[in-house]
Every structure is written in C-alpha cells, then in structure tokens.
Scaffold this motif. Structure first.
Motif, PDB file in Angstrom:
ATOM      1  N   ASN A   1       0.812  -1.218   0.000  1.00 30.71           N
ATOM      2  CA  ASN A   1       0.000   0.000   0.000  1.00 30.71           C
ATOM      3  C   ASN A   1       0.843   1.265   0.000  1.00 30.71           C
ATOM      4  O   ASN A   1       0.327   2.355  -0.227  1.00 30.71           O
ATOM      5  N   ALA A   2       2.152   1.142   0.286  1.00 27.24           N
ATOM      6  CA  ALA A   2       3.018   2.327   0.313  1.00 27.24           C
ATOM      7  C   ALA A   2       3.556   2.571  -1.098  1.00 27.24           C
ATOM      8  O   ALA A   2       4.089   1.661  -1.719  1.00 27.24           O
ATOM      9  N   PRO A   3       3.441   3.772  -1.642  1.00 26.51           N
ATOM     10  CA  PRO A   3       3.944   4.025  -2.998  1.00 26.51           C
ATOM     11  C   PRO A   3       5.468   4.088  -3.018  1.00 26.51           C
ATOM     12  O   PRO A   3       6.131   4.306  -2.000  1.00 26.51           O
ATOM     13  N   LEU A   4       6.034   3.864  -4.222  1.00 27.86           N
ATOM     14  CA  LEU A   4       7.479   3.956  -4.432  1.00 27.86           C
ATOM     15  C   LEU A   4       7.838   5.436  -4.563  1.00 27.86           C
ATOM     16  O   LEU A   4       7.203   6.176  -5.320  1.00 27.86           O
ATOM     17  N   ARG A   5       8.864   5.888  -3.813  1.00 24.94           N
ATOM     18  CA  ARG A   5       9.231   7.306  -3.816  1.00 24.94           C
ATOM     19  C   ARG A   5      10.171   7.626  -4.976  1.00 24.94           C
ATOM     20  O   ARG A   5      11.123   6.890  -5.231  1.00 24.94           O
ATOM     21  N   LEU A   6       9.927   8.745  -5.613  1.00 27.49           N
ATOM     22  CA  LEU A   6      10.848   9.310  -6.629  1.00 27.49           C
ATOM     23  C   LEU A   6      11.663  10.369  -5.925  1.00 27.49           C
ATOM     24  O   LEU A   6      11.128  11.231  -5.226  1.00 27.49           O
ATOM     25  N   ARG A   7      12.996  10.319  -6.107  1.00 30.48           N
ATOM     26  CA  ARG A   7      13.877  11.277  -5.448  1.00 30.48           C
ATOM     27  C   ARG A   7      14.629  12.100  -6.501  1.00 30.48           C
ATOM     28  O   ARG A   7      14.768  11.671  -7.644  1.00 30.48           O
ATOM     29  N   ALA A   8      15.121  13.248  -6.065  1.00 34.67           N
ATOM     30  CA  ALA A   8      15.830  14.165  -6.975  1.00 34.67           C
ATOM     31  C   ALA A   8      17.175  13.587  -7.384  1.00 34.67           C
ATOM     32  O   ALA A   8      17.698  13.922  -8.461  1.00 34.67           O
ATOM     33  N   ALA A   9      17.777  12.729  -6.585  1.00 36.97           N
ATOM     34  CA  ALA A   9      19.075  12.122  -6.888  1.00 36.97           C
ATOM     35  C   ALA A   9      19.080  10.727  -6.272  1.00 36.97           C
ATOM     36  O   ALA A   9      18.272  10.420  -5.389  1.00 36.97           O
ATOM     37  N   PRO A  10      19.992   9.806  -6.708  1.00 36.84           N
ATOM     38  CA  PRO A  10      20.068   8.484  -6.087  1.00 36.84           C
ATOM     39  C   PRO A  10      20.584   8.609  -4.652  1.00 36.84           C
ATOM     40  O   PRO A  10      21.566   9.293  -4.409  1.00 36.84           O
ATOM     41  N   GLY A  11      19.906   7.973  -3.682  1.00 38.02           N
ATOM     42  CA  GLY A  11      20.310   8.004  -2.283  1.00 38.02           C
ATOM     43  C   GLY A  11      19.122   8.257  -1.388  1.00 38.02           C
ATOM     44  O   GLY A  11      18.166   8.944  -1.777  1.00 38.02           O
ATOM     45  N   LEU A  12      19.189   7.721  -0.173  1.00 40.81           N
ATOM     46  CA  LEU A  12      18.067   7.833   0.752  1.00 40.81           C
ATOM     47  C   LEU A  12      17.910   9.240   1.321  1.00 40.81           C
ATOM     48  O   LEU A  12      16.852   9.591   1.844  1.00 40.81           O
ATOM     49  N   GLN A  13      18.955  10.084   1.247  1.00 33.76           N
ATOM     50  CA  GLN A  13      18.866  11.437   1.796  1.00 33.76           C
ATOM     51  C   GLN A  13      18.379  12.445   0.768  1.00 33.76           C
ATOM     52  O   GLN A  13      18.111  13.601   1.119  1.00 33.76           O
ATOM     53  N   ALA A  14      18.242  12.038  -0.501  1.00 35.32           N
ATOM     54  CA  ALA A  14      17.809  12.983  -1.549  1.00 35.32           C
ATOM     55  C   ALA A  14      16.343  13.358  -1.350  1.00 35.32           C
ATOM     56  O   ALA A  14      15.566  12.593  -0.790  1.00 35.32           O
ATOM     57  N   ARG A  15      15.978  14.535  -1.840  1.00 34.70           N
ATOM     58  CA  ARG A  15      14.627  15.068  -1.684  1.00 34.70           C
ATOM     59  C   ARG A  15      13.635  14.239  -2.498  1.00 34.70           C
ATOM     60  O   ARG A  15      13.907  13.814  -3.612  1.00 34.70           O
ATOM     61  N   VAL A  16      12.427  13.953  -1.910  1.00 36.27           N
ATOM     62  CA  VAL A  16      11.363  13.210  -2.585  1.00 36.27           C
ATOM     63  C   VAL A  16      10.642  14.176  -3.520  1.00 36.27           C
ATOM     64  O   VAL A  16      10.192  15.248  -3.106  1.00 36.27           O
ATOM     65  N   VAL A  17      10.525  13.790  -4.810  1.00 34.98           N
ATOM     66  CA  VAL A  17       9.882  14.663  -5.797  1.00 34.98           C
ATOM     67  C   VAL A  17       8.566  14.093  -6.302  1.00 34.98           C
ATOM     68  O   VAL A  17       7.844  14.765  -7.039  1.00 34.98           O
ATOM     69  N   GLY A  18       8.223  12.864  -5.919  1.00 33.53           N
ATOM     70  CA  GLY A  18       6.961  12.257  -6.364  1.00 33.53           C
ATOM     71  C   GLY A  18       6.845  10.833  -5.836  1.00 33.53           C
ATOM     72  O   GLY A  18       7.757  10.297  -5.209  1.00 33.53           O
ATOM     73  N   THR A  19       5.695  10.198  -6.115  1.00 35.06           N
ATOM     74  CA  THR A  19       5.463   8.814  -5.695  1.00 35.06           C
ATOM     75  C   THR A  19       4.828   8.039  -6.838  1.00 35.06           C
ATOM     76  O   THR A  19       4.141   8.620  -7.686  1.00 35.06           O
ATOM     77  N   LEU A  20       5.047   6.703  -6.819  1.00 34.71           N
ATOM     78  CA  LEU A  20       4.486   5.826  -7.851  1.00 34.71           C
ATOM     79  C   LEU A  20       3.746   4.680  -7.156  1.00 34.71           C
ATOM     80  O   LEU A  20       4.333   3.955  -6.349  1.00 34.71           O
ATOM     81  N   PRO A  21       2.453   4.444  -7.455  1.00 33.79           N
ATOM     82  CA  PRO A  21       1.710   3.342  -6.838  1.00 33.79           C
ATOM     83  C   PRO A  21       2.082   2.002  -7.497  1.00 33.79           C
ATOM     84  O   PRO A  21       2.671   1.966  -8.581  1.00 33.79           O
ATOM     85  N   ALA A  22       1.713   0.923  -6.853  1.00 33.29           N
ATOM     86  CA  ALA A  22       1.965  -0.419  -7.407  1.00 33.29           C
ATOM     87  C   ALA A  22       1.227  -0.567  -8.730  1.00 33.29           C
ATOM     88  O   ALA A  22       0.109  -0.101  -8.892  1.00 33.29           O
ATOM     89  N   GLY A  23       1.873  -1.169  -9.715  1.00 38.72           N
ATOM     90  CA  GLY A  23       1.280  -1.416 -11.022  1.00 38.72           C
ATOM     91  C   GLY A  23       1.502  -0.308 -12.039  1.00 38.72           C
ATOM     92  O   GLY A  23       1.146  -0.466 -13.205  1.00 38.72           O
ATOM     93  N   ARG A  24       2.086   0.818 -11.611  1.00 35.41           N
ATOM     94  CA  ARG A  24       2.327   1.937 -12.535  1.00 35.41           C
ATOM     95  C   ARG A  24       3.469   1.569 -13.457  1.00 35.41           C
ATOM     96  O   ARG A  24       4.474   1.021 -13.034  1.00 35.41           O
ATOM     97  N   GLU A  25       3.335   1.854 -14.749  1.00 36.00           N
ATOM     98  CA  GLU A  25       4.383   1.576 -15.735  1.00 36.00           C
ATOM     99  C   GLU A  25       5.237   2.819 -15.918  1.00 36.00           C
ATOM    100  O   GLU A  25       4.723   3.937 -15.978  1.00 36.00           O
ATOM    101  N   VAL A  26       6.569   2.609 -15.969  1.00 39.14           N
ATOM    102  CA  VAL A  26       7.513   3.726 -16.113  1.00 39.14           C
ATOM    103  C   VAL A  26       8.457   3.423 -17.271  1.00 39.14           C
ATOM    104  O   VAL A  26       8.582   2.285 -17.707  1.00 39.14           O
TER     105      VAL A  26
END
Length: 197
Positions: A130-155
């Motif tokens: 139920n938790a969406p996948l986070r999109l970040r501004a750069a690779p790494g856990l400290q980078a700023r979150v810029v969006g989210t992707l739900p399960a099943g979304r195609e990228v």
C-alpha cells in the motif's frame, strides 16, 4: 418316617458295608452324619513314627549311593577322536579388481534469468504493497522526494543503474514526473520488473 437316630444308624451301617445311598446322603442330615463319622474312622492314617522311619530309609539310601559313586571314581569321559581332514586341491578364485562405475555428472537445470532492466525499456512498480514507491531528486536515501508511484504503474527507464546507500537506483519517467527510485534493496527485494512479465 425314620427318626434321627435311625437315620444316623442307617448312614453308619451303609458306610460299614461300603454302600452309599446318594439320595439319603443328599436329603437327610443325620444319615450324612453317621455315614461320614464311620468313613473318617476307617480312613488310613500315617503315624509320625512310620513317616520318620520312611524318611530315615530314604536318607540312608541317598548316602549309600553317594558313597558308592565316590569309591568308583569319576566316570571316564570319552575323548573325541579327530577324523582325518580331507584336502581337496581346488584352485581358489582370485578376487576381481574393483572397477569404477562411472556416474554421469548431474546436468544443472538452467534457471531462467529475469530479463534485465535497460535504458529506454519499460518497467512496472511491484512489491510495494500500500506504500507508494518514492521518486527522489538524486540516487540516495537522503535525496529530496519529488513524487510517488503506486503499485502497477508503468515507467520508462532513462538512466541507471547506480548504487547508493546499498540500494540500486534507476532514473525513471512517467508522464510529467521524473526522478530516481530504488529498484533493488540490499537484501535483493525488487521494486521494478520489466514490463510484459
């Protein structure tokens, strides 16, 4: 009807003669009393003296038997006679040398390798619950979150893979959203699978 003393006398007289009347014995108490009293008197009895004499005779007989056996000495024991051995001149077969049985080496079963993610390819978000996948501004856990992707979304995969903070990262694009997402965790859990699987 006979009296009790007459029945008693009749039972005693029958016992003296060796006669037995089962009907009287069963149905008349005094007949049975007279019959039994005579039978008890005539029953043979062993006296203690005669019993003692019989015991002494047996004991003397046993001691005499033991004394006679001791005088004769031990019984001769027959010694077994060895029979001559028969030797047959037969050749003994020589043991065959051990032969090695070749065992076929097991053929490894090929495990299907999942299709790899590649730049320009398409992928689907999986294993996020139920938790969406986070999109970040750069690779790494400290980078700023810029969006989210739900399960099943195609990228669409635009860049990667990059290793940061123990995770494998890819830059993805979906609609007007762009950013880096963790694709493989340090313990091997995958959040993106190639589309069409």
């Amino acid at each position: 009807m006979p009296t009790t003393s007459e029945m008693y006398e009749r039972g005693a007289a029958d016992a003296e003669r060796g006669e037995f009347n089962p009907f009287y014995y069963q149905h008349y108490y005094y007949y049975r009393q007279g019959y039994d009293s005579v039978r008890r008197r005539h029953r043979p009895r062993f006296h203690l003296i005669s019993l003692f004499i019989v015991s002494v005779i047996i004991a003397v007989g046993v001691m005499v038997t033991i004394w006679l056996i001791g005088r004769r000495g031990p019984a001769a024991v027959a010694q077994p006679v060895a029979s001559p051995a028969i030797v047959l001149d037969t050749p003994t077969p020589s043991p065959l040398p051990p032969t090695s049985t070749p065992f076929p080496s097991p053929t490894p079963i090929p495990t299907p390798t999942p299709p790899a993610l590649q730049v320009g390819g398409r992928a689907i978000v999986v294993n996020v619950g139920n938790a969406p996948l986070r999109l970040r501004a750069a690779p790494g856990l400290q980078a700023r979150v810029v969006g989210t992707l739900p399960a099943g979304r195609e990228v669409v995969l635009r860049e990667g893979p990059v290793l940061a903070d123990g995770y494998t990262w890819w830059r993805v694009e979906v609609g007007n959203q762009r950013g880096w997402c963790a694709v493989v965790t340090p313990d091997g859990m995958r959040f993106l699978e190639p589309a069409g699987q």
